[in-house]
Design an enzyme around this catalytic site. Sequence first.
Site, mmCIF file in Angstrom:
data_model
loop_
_atom_site.group_PDB
_atom_site.id
_atom_site.type_symbol
_atom_site.label_atom_id
_atom_site.label_comp_id
_atom_site.label_asym_id
_atom_site.label_seq_id
_atom_site.Cartn_x
_atom_site.Cartn_y
_atom_site.Cartn_z
ATOM 1 N N THR A 180 0.817 -1.204 0.000
ATOM 2 C CA THR A 180 0.000 0.000 0.000
ATOM 3 C C THR A 180 0.856 1.262 0.000
ATOM 4 O O THR A 180 2.004 1.242 0.472
ATOM 5 C CB THR A 180 -0.907 -0.020 1.262
ATOM 6 O OG1 THR A 180 -1.448 1.277 1.479
ATOM 7 C CG2 THR A 180 -0.122 -0.380 2.514
ATOM 8 N N ASP A 181 0.269 2.363 -0.480
ATOM 9 C CA ASP A 181 0.964 3.653 -0.402
ATOM 10 C C ASP A 181 1.041 4.166 1.041
ATOM 11 O O ASP A 181 1.790 5.099 1.328
ATOM 12 C CB ASP A 181 0.289 4.704 -1.312
ATOM 13 C CG ASP A 181 -1.160 5.013 -0.920
ATOM 14 O OD1 ASP A 181 -1.724 4.317 -0.058
ATOM 15 O OD2 ASP A 181 -1.733 5.977 -1.490
ATOM 16 N N GLU A 182 0.249 3.548 1.943
ATOM 17 C CA GLU A 182 0.207 4.055 3.325
ATOM 18 C C GLU A 182 1.530 3.857 4.052
ATOM 19 O O GLU A 182 1.766 4.471 5.099
ATOM 20 C CB GLU A 182 -0.933 3.385 4.107
ATOM 21 C CG GLU A 182 -2.266 3.607 3.422
ATOM 22 C CD GLU A 182 -3.480 3.292 4.275
ATOM 23 O OE1 GLU A 182 -3.390 3.333 5.511
ATOM 24 O OE2 GLU A 182 -4.530 3.002 3.676
ATOM 25 N N TYR A 220 -1.766 -0.781 10.993
ATOM 26 C CA TYR A 220 -1.901 -1.411 9.668
ATOM 27 C C TYR A 220 -0.715 -1.043 8.784
ATOM 28 O O TYR A 220 -0.036 -1.927 8.245
ATOM 29 C CB TYR A 220 -3.219 -0.978 8.998
ATOM 30 C CG TYR A 220 -3.252 -1.258 7.510
ATOM 31 C CD1 TYR A 220 -3.246 -2.565 7.025
ATOM 32 C CD2 TYR A 220 -3.280 -0.210 6.566
ATOM 33 C CE1 TYR A 220 -3.269 -2.825 5.656
ATOM 34 C CE2 TYR A 220 -3.300 -0.466 5.201
ATOM 35 C CZ TYR A 220 -3.294 -1.779 4.748
ATOM 36 O OH TYR A 220 -3.298 -2.036 3.405
ATOM 37 N N LYS A 267 2.330 -3.387 7.238
ATOM 38 C CA LYS A 267 2.589 -3.535 5.798
ATOM 39 C C LYS A 267 4.021 -3.085 5.469
ATOM 40 O O LYS A 267 4.710 -3.698 4.642
ATOM 41 C CB LYS A 267 1.577 -2.728 4.979
ATOM 42 C CG LYS A 267 0.155 -3.254 5.008
ATOM 43 C CD LYS A 267 -0.027 -4.637 4.395
ATOM 44 C CE LYS A 267 0.154 -4.673 2.909
ATOM 45 N NZ LYS A 267 -0.197 -6.016 2.352
HETATM 46 P P1 NAD Z 1 -9.480 -7.691 2.219
HETATM 47 O O1 NAD Z 1 -9.473 -7.369 3.675
HETATM 48 O O2 NAD Z 1 -10.723 -7.439 1.424
HETATM 49 O O3 NAD Z 1 -9.092 -9.220 1.984
HETATM 50 C C1 NAD Z 1 -8.037 -9.826 2.658
HETATM 51 C C2 NAD Z 1 -8.132 -11.333 2.432
HETATM 52 O O4 NAD Z 1 -7.022 -11.931 3.127
HETATM 53 C C3 NAD Z 1 -9.404 -11.964 2.976
HETATM 54 O O5 NAD Z 1 -9.948 -12.866 2.030
HETATM 55 C C4 NAD Z 1 -8.930 -12.711 4.218
HETATM 56 O O6 NAD Z 1 -9.698 -13.865 4.515
HETATM 57 C C5 NAD Z 1 -7.500 -13.055 3.843
HETATM 58 N N1 NAD Z 1 -6.667 -13.262 5.045
HETATM 59 C C6 NAD Z 1 -6.551 -12.433 6.117
HETATM 60 N N2 NAD Z 1 -5.759 -12.984 7.038
HETATM 61 C C7 NAD Z 1 -5.318 -14.175 6.535
HETATM 62 C C8 NAD Z 1 -4.475 -15.195 7.030
HETATM 63 N N3 NAD Z 1 -3.917 -15.133 8.241
HETATM 64 N N4 NAD Z 1 -4.246 -16.281 6.248
HETATM 65 C C9 NAD Z 1 -4.822 -16.381 5.011
HETATM 66 N N5 NAD Z 1 -5.663 -15.440 4.516
HETATM 67 C C10 NAD Z 1 -5.903 -14.347 5.259
HETATM 68 O O7 NAD Z 1 -8.257 -6.881 1.613
HETATM 69 P P2 NAD Z 1 -8.108 -6.174 0.191
HETATM 70 O O8 NAD Z 1 -8.698 -4.819 0.265
HETATM 71 O O9 NAD Z 1 -8.550 -7.120 -0.852
HETATM 72 O O10 NAD Z 1 -6.519 -5.993 0.145
HETATM 73 C C11 NAD Z 1 -5.685 -7.024 -0.380
HETATM 74 C C12 NAD Z 1 -4.239 -6.591 -0.263
HETATM 75 O O11 NAD Z 1 -4.036 -5.362 -0.964
HETATM 76 C C13 NAD Z 1 -3.771 -6.333 1.171
HETATM 77 O O12 NAD Z 1 -2.469 -6.836 1.303
HETATM 78 C C14 NAD Z 1 -3.787 -4.816 1.298
HETATM 79 O O13 NAD Z 1 -2.822 -4.378 2.231
HETATM 80 C C15 NAD Z 1 -3.423 -4.401 -0.110
HETATM 81 N N6 NAD Z 1 -3.952 -3.093 -0.519
HETATM 82 C C16 NAD Z 1 -5.258 -2.797 -0.361
HETATM 83 C C17 NAD Z 1 -5.740 -1.550 -0.788
HETATM 84 C C18 NAD Z 1 -7.193 -1.198 -0.649
HETATM 85 O O14 NAD Z 1 -7.574 -0.035 -0.891
HETATM 86 N N7 NAD Z 1 -8.085 -2.112 -0.302
HETATM 87 C C19 NAD Z 1 -4.864 -0.614 -1.345
HETATM 88 C C20 NAD Z 1 -3.500 -0.974 -1.489
HETATM 89 C C21 NAD Z 1 -3.060 -2.221 -1.087
HETATM 90 P P1 TYD Z 2 -10.651 3.731 4.435
HETATM 91 O O1 TYD Z 2 -11.618 3.346 3.371
HETATM 92 O O2 TYD Z 2 -10.780 3.111 5.776
HETATM 93 O O3 TYD Z 2 -9.185 3.514 3.824
HETATM 94 P P2 TYD Z 2 -7.747 3.974 4.419
HETATM 95 O O4 TYD Z 2 -7.896 4.311 5.844
HETATM 96 O O5 TYD Z 2 -6.924 2.747 4.186
HETATM 97 O O6 TYD Z 2 -7.324 5.147 3.576
HETATM 98 O O7 TYD Z 2 -10.743 5.302 4.640
HETATM 99 C C1 TYD Z 2 -10.529 6.209 3.582
HETATM 100 C C2 TYD Z 2 -10.582 7.603 4.161
HETATM 101 O O8 TYD Z 2 -11.906 7.856 4.621
HETATM 102 C C3 TYD Z 2 -9.675 7.787 5.367
HETATM 103 O O9 TYD Z 2 -9.107 9.100 5.323
HETATM 104 C C4 TYD Z 2 -10.608 7.662 6.557
HETATM 105 C C5 TYD Z 2 -11.932 8.184 6.019
HETATM 106 N N1 TYD Z 2 -13.147 7.575 6.590
HETATM 107 C C6 TYD Z 2 -14.161 8.388 7.098
HETATM 108 O O10 TYD Z 2 -14.066 9.631 7.096
HETATM 109 N N2 TYD Z 2 -15.266 7.784 7.607
HETATM 110 C C7 TYD Z 2 -15.411 6.426 7.644
HETATM 111 O O11 TYD Z 2 -16.449 5.926 8.142
HETATM 112 C C8 TYD Z 2 -14.367 5.605 7.093
HETATM 113 C C9 TYD Z 2 -14.489 4.115 7.112
HETATM 114 C C10 TYD Z 2 -13.247 6.223 6.576
#
Ligand code: NAD
Ligand code: TYD
Length: 363
Positions: free
Chosen positions: A128-130, A153, A157
């Site tokens: 992630t960019d975070e 988190y 990461k």
């Molecule tokens: P998600 O939370 O929707 O899905 C995560 C999946 O991982 C789930 O299916 C869960 O069951 C599985 N999982 C969790 N713990 C596990 C374990 N101990 N063993 C096996 N499986 C396990 O997440 P997502 O939004 O699909 O994100 C996927 C990846 O992309 C993550 O690594 C996240 O850090 C990264 N990412 C997400 C975003 C975003 O905006 N969602 C952005 C950048 C990077």
């Molecule tokens: P989120 O979707 O949780 O992603 P991330 O924290 O990984 O960026 O949140 C996106 C942005 O929205 C973040 O700045 C937090 C804000 N946010 C709210 O203002 N209200 C909410 O209920 C949630 C879930 C997030």
Amino acid sequence: MRILVTGGAGFIGSTLLNTLVPRHPEHQFLNVDVLTYAANPANLAVIEGRENYEFEQVDITDEAGVRSVFDKWRPNCVIHLAAESHVDRSIHGPRAFMLTNILGTFNLLEAARATWTEGEGLFHHVSTDEVYGSLADGEFFSEDSPYDPSSPYSASKASSDHLVRSHGRTYNMPIRISNCSNNYGPMQFPEKLIPLMIGNLLKRRPLPVYGRGLNVRDWLHVSDHCEAIWAIVQHGTNGESYNVGGNCPMRNIDVVYTLCALVAEATGTDEDELRSLVCFVEDRPGHDLRYAVDASKIAQELGVVPSRDFSDGLRSTVQWYLQNQEWVQAVTDGSYRDWIEQNYSSRATATISKDTSKNGPTP
Ligand code: NAD
Ligand code: TYD
């Protein structure tokens, strides 16, 4: 290739598998997922039963379980997405994040190291960019930005990125990393900003905006993220990391007002009535003010640019949630877990919310 995808039942992993499995019958895919609350096997219905797709319920924190999957299945490529992924949950319960995101990544790297001879295989880590922390106005994250994570988190990461990179350098393991901005799109679990707000708008519930809503996030449609991952796996350079972004940094409040407009348009509701649902709530501790990604490296080296602009992507996402009310209902009332409970054990069953539309400290 024999491609082991971790976290394939989550939001991004299921989109990736739904895209790649039908498109690439020449490759074999194994989805390794423990099925936490964030997993929804319904998201994978279209590829269930395909010859080039298999599923194993494995917890990546279980060293022996991970090793046995590698021994049995002998992958030559890993795309690692499994993670605990929600910042608010990490604030209230950081331990699971350390175990899955750090120890789980380490277990996968060690199993890959034991399976592959030096220089063999490919370990692609989805991050992630975070990890870069917060930016001032006008700044952008590049691949060389220093790591400065603010939440449990993003710290977990960041740790996993370091482990992946160090396995690459120390053991000559072919590794690649992608650091992507905020994803949105169909089938996202409604604890994240966009699906939470859409769900609350449809039910006329308050829209909880943290602080004053001035935090900036860069948004990318999930399908564009998946194409970027695949481009890196196919054509990227070992040892390199790639920033992936939507070139679309926006303040949260503007995202929420845009959603009000889109839901009003789609449902024939008064937009002002929907905007009046916005309520400013206590800010998230350690809340990074601004993320913005400079994605020029992946554009120049691999020709990857987002195919959807945010307004079109958001409009189609709103349409998807409107047209898939059964999916939304099953996720919000908890019944999406019934199939998992009947067919699999789940370590996360006890933590399932029966009402995921309510934002709060306890999932
Ligand atoms: P998600 O939370 O929707 O899905 C995560 C999946 O991982 C789930 O299916 C869960 O069951 C599985 N999982 C969790 N713990 C596990 C374990 N101990 N063993 C096996 N499986 C396990 O997440 P997502 O939004 O699909 O994100 C996927 C990846 O992309 C993550 O690594 C996240 O850090 C990264 N990412 C997400 C975003 C975003 O905006 N969602 C952005 C950048 C990077
Ligand atoms: P989120 O979707 O949780 O992603 P991330 O924290 O990984 O960026 O949140 C996106 C942005 O929205 C973040 O700045 C937090 C804000 N946010 C709210 O203002 N209200 C909410 O209920 C949630 C879930 C997030």
